[in-house]
Design a protein around this motif. Structure first.
Motif, mmCIF file in Angstrom:
data_model
loop_
_atom_site.group_PDB
_atom_site.id
_atom_site.type_symbol
_atom_site.label_atom_id
_atom_site.label_comp_id
_atom_site.label_asym_id
_atom_site.label_seq_id
_atom_site.Cartn_x
_atom_site.Cartn_y
_atom_site.Cartn_z
ATOM 1 N N LEU A 578 0.838 -1.206 0.000
ATOM 2 C CA LEU A 578 0.000 0.000 0.000
ATOM 3 C C LEU A 578 0.870 1.252 0.000
ATOM 4 O O LEU A 578 0.582 2.224 -0.707
ATOM 5 C CB LEU A 578 -0.916 -0.003 1.222
ATOM 6 N N TRP A 582 0.605 4.024 -3.029
ATOM 7 C CA TRP A 582 0.236 5.419 -2.784
ATOM 8 C C TRP A 582 1.419 6.374 -2.912
ATOM 9 O O TRP A 582 1.237 7.568 -3.124
ATOM 10 C CB TRP A 582 -0.355 5.557 -1.380
ATOM 11 N N ALA A 805 -8.156 2.740 1.171
ATOM 12 C CA ALA A 805 -7.324 1.577 0.869
ATOM 13 C C ALA A 805 -8.145 0.340 0.548
ATOM 14 O O ALA A 805 -7.580 -0.719 0.263
ATOM 15 C CB ALA A 805 -6.391 1.292 2.042
#
Length: 838
Positions: A578, A582, A805
């Protein structure tokens, strides 16, 4: 066939035989050599040197033949018992005793009538012996000094104090042998030379098996945040303890220790009497009971802090649990060695992370241990406060002539480069307090007599000095006891000062309510279980070491390449993926920075992975450099992994960040760091410690104790007087130097800037806080919001981030509960507002 020796007979009677490294120690000691023995914990170091002493000095009948130095007085009795077993058979004519701050006055008097052959003592008690008028007569007979756990003393002023004491003993007995014991050292040559110039190094068994595993949580938190106690892991920890016969649960702070002890008993009331608490503030008698019960196999679990890092031989301990990251390789090895503490036995430590990023630390710690990477310990260079104290001590112990004492002082490795000017300043300081204090009789501590020997002429000043010998400086402590008189523990005065009558707090494993305060005693009564405050002790939080930080960067390199090589890294893979989606992942070759805008303002996140101490100095330096050209106000936050700068106005970090991170000369960097922080106030605080060691202020006078407020006021007065009337005072310069080296670690900051200059800057602009940025935002918010409002805001932030997320929102009750359980004490911070300096 005749036996080889009484020593081998003694070993054989116990089913043992000597290891090769032990025989090497015996051979060196028979030849009169000094040395450093480096071997893993529980491999037989103590026996190696002690049996060597009993062989090499078998004919000794004189008192005080051996001094055995232990870094903690709490270990003296355990050490004494370990030594007595062999001595009873191999040297029955020898007598052994311990002499520390815990030794009664009656026992001290008995020892002075007939000194033992071997004495277990501490650096402070040895200095007290040097301050005796008969010190030359008593101590010149010492033939061997053994320094246990040398790594614990090497990098501190206590180690410097011991260096000076050893230099004095060597002057009286040039053939003195000095041996050090250590299990966790990287810079062996420097450590050996600091202990005894020319010492031999004996490397013992290093193949001890250490099993390091991690207790993983039920699910990964992709937005981890530090500060909670890790109590979400309580069910798994209880299960782990239940499955073993005996466990040591290490925590990094005394507050965390108290909370986990309570939590274990609440989870398993049937363990009452089988679970115990052990930390430095618990009453000494209670600590000794815990140690004895654990050795006897009567306890299932002890929750402890660094108070059990060293020395105590707990053979029955089956496993060690470490709550939170150990923050350093040497510390982890030391604690792991508390289990399987015997040759041939396996040590086991299980890491219990308190948040997701500590799982990466766990992986990095294991990798560093497997690669044999351990942190070095560096001795301080010529601290003048320790030298000043030592001069008064020697003046009490028979006196000195300056021209004869100087070569002796310079024989102590930390003072090899001591200049003539610094030596003369130290002499002037003990003679009349320097230029600004010469009019005050209390600072005429040491004066030459008619024969040219410098002595302490005032009996009152002599008593005061003896009451304050030592280099351990901390907040004044208060005794906590029941109204009925039962003593519970000690706690720092600053914590009690924040309480009101009736407030409930946890201490010594009990829930207590404050009744009244008289002097330095807090009287309490038992309180029903429930919400209670956790005492806060200074110095309770470690920063990750350079060695661990480097190992973490290696872990991120592997993750950048898509390699998750162990179960810990595979577990945190969702968090790291993640972060990569991002923004990006940091690494050893890439310096990750993130620029983002939120309702709070404009954020810069930077991830050097250099530890909290370095990040504090780096954040202040960046803010100061940025504000030199453009007016700006910054709010800072730091953690072990990175830093945040928050400003109300937008800054073009893409154009400015790389130049702002440019390395400079070491002297320029020191000047910039001092300019970027509230250096005067930070140095003032550091000066209090130096003033206490140098004898300007006193923790106590004979028959009285002084409050922390009194000490700080006295130190501040001297600080201001010196700055105004004696700006060249060397103690002021030492305070500034220690601020830069110890509290801010400018050398590490310099290395960090140099390393970052060789990395490729990867500046990203994520739309929202990333998994690495979120903990930094929490650090900043913790300083500005109450527990309740912070819990509400964190719940909203977590819900929004998890939704973005594609995950489930975090429950608000979890956040509130973690905050309510208490937080580990944060280290002192520099003031947050950084404005342009004109």
């Amino acid at each position: 066939m005749a036996s080889a020796s009484p020593t081998t007979d003694w070993l054989a009677a116990r089913g043992w035989q000597a290891f090769p490294f032990q025989k090497n120690v015996w051979k060196a000691m028979r030849a009169g050599h000094s040395g450093l023995l480096h071997a893993t914990t529980g491999s037989g170091k103590t026996l190696a040197v002690w049996l060597g002493a009993l062989q090499a000095l078998a004919d000794a009948e004189a008192p005080l033949t051996v001094l055995w130095i232990t870094p903690m007085r709490a270990l003296s009795q355990d050490t004494l018992l370990a030594l007595q077993d062999a001595a009873a058979t191999l040297a029955p004519q020898w007598t052994l005793a311990a002499r520390t701050g815990d030794t009664s006055s009656g026992e001290r008097a008995s020892q002075q009538r007939r000194w033992p052959t071997a004495l277990v003592t501490t650096p402070e008690s040895l200095s007290l012996m040097l301050a005796r008028a008969d010190a030359p007569e008593v101590l010149r007979r010492v033939r061997l000094v053994v320094v246990d756990e040398w790594h614990e003393l090497l990098g501190s002023k206590r180690g410097v104090q011991l260096q000076l004491a050893l230099a004095r003993l060597r002057r009286w007995n040039p053939t003195l042998m000095t041996w050090g014991l250590s299990a966790t050292l990287a810079n062996l040559e420097e450590a050996a030379d600091t202990l005894a110039p020319g010492a031999v190094i004996v490397r013992g068994a290093q193949d001890k098996k250490i099993l390091i595993d991690t207790l993983l949580p039920p699910r990964i938190e992709r937005f981890a945040w530090g500060g909670h106690m890790g109590l979400t892991m309580l069910p798994a920890v209880v299960e782990h303890i239940d499955a073993a016969a005996s466990t040591l649960v290490f925590t990094n702070t005394r507050s965390q220790c108290e909370r986990w002890f309570q939590a274990l008993l609440q989870a398993r009331p049937d363990w009452a009497g089988l679970v115990a608490l052990h930390h430095g503030s618990v009453d000494a008698e209670a600590r000794r009971w815990v140690e004895a019960a654990m050795k006897a196999g009567q306890l299932k679990c002890v929750v402890c802090t660094a108070s059990l890092d060293l020395g105590v031989d707990f053979l029955p301990v089956e496993q060690v649990l470490q709550i939170g990251s150990a923050k350093g390789v040497a510390r982890l090895l030391q604690r792991a060695g508390r289990s399987g503490h015997a040759p041939g036995r396996r040590s086991r430590v299980t890491l219990v992370p308190t948040h997701s990023l500590e799982i990466v630390e766990a992986s990095a710690l294991r990798a560093a241990v497997q690669a044999g990477r351990i942190e070095p310990r560096r001795p301080p260079e010529a601290p003048l406060d320790v030298l000043v104290q030592h001069l008064v001590t020697i003046a009490l112990g028979g006196g000195f002539r300056p021209d004869e004492l100087l070569p002796e002082v310079r024989s102590a490795p930390s003072y090899r480069a001591l200049g003539d000017d610094a030596w003369q300043w130290a002499l002037d300081f003990v003679r009349h307090g320097g230029d600004s204090l010469r009019a005050y009789p209390d600072f005429q501590r040491v004066v030459p007599d008619d024969t040219g020997v410098w002595r302490v002429p005032d009996a009152r000043l002599a008593r005061r000095h003896r009451s304050n010998i030592g280099t351990i400086v901390s907040d004044a402590v208060m005794s906590v006891q029941f109204l009925t008189g039962g003593r519970i523990a000690t706690v720092e005065e600053s914590f009690i000062a924040r309480l009101r009558v009736g407030d409930v707090f946890l201490l010594g494993g009990r829930s207590l309510a404050l009744v009244r305060v008289e002097g330095l005693t807090a009287y309490v009564r038992a309180a029903p279980p429930g919400k209670a405050l956790l005492p806060r002790w200074d110095g309770g939080q470690f920063a990750i070491s350079d060695t661990l930080a480097e190992a973490m960067r290696d872990r991120f390199d592997e993750a950048r390449d898509g390699r998750f090589t162990d179960r810990e890294m595979r577990f945190v893979a969702p968090l790291l993926r993640l972060q990569a989606d991002w923004s990006a992942l940091p690494g050893s070759q890439q310096l990750l920075a993130e620029s983002m805008r939120s309702a709070d303002g404009h954020h810069l996140f930077l991830y050097p992975f250099a530890g909290r101490t370095v990040h504090l100095g780096l954040a202040a330096l960046l803010a100061w450099r940025a504000g030199r050209d453009t007016p700006a106000t910054f709010t800072m936050a730091v953690n072990e992994y990175g830093l945040e700068l928050l400003s109300a106005t937008e800054i073009d970090w893409a154009a400015r960040l790389q130049p702002l991170l440019a390395p400079v000369s070491r002297e320029t960097l020191r000047e910039e760091v001092l300019a970027s922080l509230n250096a005067s106030e930070l140095a003032r605080r550091r000066f209090r410690q130096i003033a206490r060691i140098a004898g300007l202020i006193f923790q106590s006078h004979p028959g009285e104790a002084r409050s922390q407020r009194q000490l700080q006021a006295s130190a501040s007065l001297y600080f201001d007087v010196f700055r105004q009337h004696d700006p060249g005072n060397r103690l002021l310069r030492q305070a500034e130097g220690e601020l830069l080296s110890a509290e801010l670690d400018v050398d590490a900051l310099d290395r960090c800037l140099t390393r970052m200059a060789g990395q490729r800057l990867d500046l990203r602009q994520p739309a929202r806080a990333t998994p690495l940025a979120f903990p930094l935002m929490v650090e900043r918010l913790r300083e500005r919001a109450s527990t309740e409002s912070l819990a509400q805001r964190l719940s909203r932030m977590l819900a929004d981030l998890e939704a973005a997320a594609g995950g489930k929102p975090a429950a608000a009750v979890d956040v509130g509960a973690r905050l309510a359980f208490g937080q580990a004490p944060a280290p002192p911070r520099a003031p947050r507002e950084r404005r342009r300096r004109r």
